[in-house]
Write an enzyme that holds these catalytic residues in place. Structure first.
Site, PDB file in Angstrom:
ATOM      1  N   THR A  14       1.420 -69.207  38.049  1.00 14.04           N
ATOM      2  CA  THR A  14       2.141 -68.543  37.258  1.00 14.04           C
ATOM      3  C   THR A  14       2.183 -69.100  35.522  1.00 14.04           C
ATOM      4  O   THR A  14       2.530 -69.184  35.070  1.00 14.04           O
ATOM      5  CB  THR A  14       3.375 -69.666  37.754  1.00 14.04           C
ATOM      6  OG1 THR A  14       3.600 -70.909  37.864  1.00 14.04           O
ATOM      7  CG2 THR A  14       4.160 -69.251  39.144  1.00 14.04           C
ATOM      8  N   SER A 126     -13.827 -76.225  32.026  1.00 22.92           N
ATOM      9  CA  SER A 126     -13.063 -77.430  30.383  1.00 22.92           C
ATOM     10  C   SER A 126     -14.082 -77.501  29.262  1.00 22.92           C
ATOM     11  O   SER A 126     -15.357 -78.130  30.279  1.00 22.92           O
ATOM     12  CB  SER A 126     -11.623 -78.294  30.232  1.00 22.92           C
ATOM     13  OG  SER A 126     -11.933 -78.271  29.342  1.00 22.92           O
ATOM     14  N   GLU A 128     -14.162 -79.900  27.550  1.00 18.05           N
ATOM     15  CA  GLU A 128     -14.066 -81.422  27.313  1.00 18.05           C
ATOM     16  C   GLU A 128     -14.858 -81.905  28.347  1.00 18.05           C
ATOM     17  O   GLU A 128     -14.616 -83.002  27.994  1.00 18.05           O
ATOM     18  CB  GLU A 128     -11.812 -81.223  27.624  1.00 18.05           C
ATOM     19  CG  GLU A 128     -10.575 -81.040  26.803  1.00 18.05           C
ATOM     20  CD  GLU A 128     -11.522 -81.598  25.474  1.00 18.05           C
ATOM     21  OE1 GLU A 128     -11.360 -82.436  25.736  1.00 18.05           O
ATOM     22  OE2 GLU A 128     -10.815 -81.074  24.128  1.00 18.05           O
ATOM     23  N   TYR A 150      -8.395 -85.891  30.853  1.00 18.89           N
ATOM     24  CA  TYR A 150      -8.515 -84.360  30.902  1.00 18.89           C
ATOM     25  C   TYR A 150     -10.193 -84.269  31.511  1.00 18.89           C
ATOM     26  O   TYR A 150      -9.586 -83.973  32.220  1.00 18.89           O
ATOM     27  CB  TYR A 150      -7.780 -83.927  29.493  1.00 18.89           C
ATOM     28  CG  TYR A 150      -7.811 -82.396  29.715  1.00 18.89           C
ATOM     29  CD1 TYR A 150      -6.692 -81.699  30.958  1.00 18.89           C
ATOM     30  CD2 TYR A 150      -8.810 -81.613  29.752  1.00 18.89           C
ATOM     31  CE1 TYR A 150      -6.995 -80.554  31.028  1.00 18.89           C
ATOM     32  CE2 TYR A 150      -9.086 -80.039  30.081  1.00 18.89           C
ATOM     33  CZ  TYR A 150      -7.764 -79.880  30.589  1.00 18.89           C
ATOM     34  OH  TYR A 150      -8.439 -78.071  30.924  1.00 18.89           O
TER      35      TYR A 150
END
Length: 323
Positions: A14, A126, A128, A150
């Site tokens: 979603t 990612s 990151e 993260y």
């Protein structure tokens, strides 16, 4: 695995990427199942997706779900998606975005061994994971040295894909650089900027407060990055892929492009810096080299920086945000 006979399980279905991915797979004739954790105002629901309530960190339940759905491919897009939130909840971030993907890969491998047919896995990684890299642009050989919780969690899952690849799982890790769309939740700085520009242009907001305007990021169009993940999932050989445009812009550039779209050139009079919004550690520049994705997958980005910012602003002008 042919699309018209395949079944996919998408975690984070979603979210921004999950919803675009579900639409793409359904259009290709793939049966799509999606993991839904809890209802959120940011949710985007796609007709045709079979949803399953669940929690990524519940390894036993996820194993049962895989046995029930028997997917040909699993796209792991779920997890904590905000660097800022990871500083507030480092342990939860590690469990949801780092350790849970390892259990999910293990469940895929066990399903593959039991069924005798290949189960493919795509991890949405990612930029990151590279942290404050020594060189720019970064590619698949850049050392993994995250500088925030993260990034640590994403690095765990990214490295885990290679480990499970060695055990026989068709595991792919797509290192996604920043990618945006009108479906980006308002808690992200990019959407905060485009909503702010729209509201100021409409006289509904007087001033926009932001954090570090000098951070440089490689921004692309979210549906393009979903296309890269689909191509990677269907490629014969599993490997890691950096997915990026190769061009970096500052947050300041993003602000300027957003306000230019609404006809405001002197935006600095209505935009300020709030030091409380500056993150404890923020890489100076993230810029990716997607040469491998171009050469191996035939992938290239289709929407440039100014256009993606403009599309987000246009969407916020057409559907005015509330604050």
């Amino acid at each position: 695995m042919t699309p018209d006979s395949a079944t996919a399980l998408v975690t984070g279905v979603t979210g921004q990427d999950g919803s675009y991915l579900a639409e793409r797979l359904l259009a290709d004739g793939v049966a799509v199942h999606g993991l839904v954790h809890r209802a959120s105002p940011d949710d985007t629901h796609v007709d045709g997706v079979v949803t399953h309530p669940g929690d990524l960190t519940d390894a036993e339940a996820m194993g049962r779900l895989l046995e029930e759905v028997e997917p040909d491919v699993v796209f792991n897009l779920g997890g904590i998606s905000s660097v800022g939130q990871s500083w507030d909840q480092p342990g939860a971030t590690a469990r949801v975005s780092g350790l849970a993907p390892l259990d999910l890969m293990d469940a895929c491998l066990r399903l593959q061994e039991r069924s005798g047919r290949e189960v493919r896995f795509v991890q949405a990684s990612s930029a990151e994971i590279f942290g404050e890299a020594d060189s720019s642009p970064q590619d698949e050989q850049t050392p993994v040295r995250p500088v925030n919780p993260y990034g640590v969690a994403k690095a765990t899952a990214h490295l885990g894909a290679n480990v499970f690849r060695q055990r026989g799982l068709h595991a792919v890790s797509c290192v996604l650089y920043n990618h945006e769309s009108p479906r980006r939740p308002a808690r992200f700085v990019t959407r905060k900027i485009t909503q702010g520009a729209a509201m100021i242009a409409q006289g509904r907001l007087a001033r926009l407060e932001l954090g570090n305007l000098d951070a440089r990021r490689d921004w692309g169009w979210a549906p393009d990055y979903v296309d890269a993940m689909v191509r990677a999932a269907r490629h014969v050989e599993p490997m890691d892929f950096v997915v990026a445009t190769g061009r970096a812009h500052t947050v300041r550039d993003f602000v300027a492009a957003a306000f230019a779209r609404v006809g405001i050139e002197d935006w600095d009079r209505v935009v300020g810096v709030d030091e409380s919004l500056v993150r404890p550690a923020d890489p100076t520049e993230q810029r990716g080299d997607a040469s491998r994705a171009a050469e191996v997958l035939g992938w290239t980005p289709t929407v440039d920086f100014a256009e993606l910012v403009g599309r987000m602003v246009d969407a916020d002008l057409d559907d005015p945000p509330t604050r």
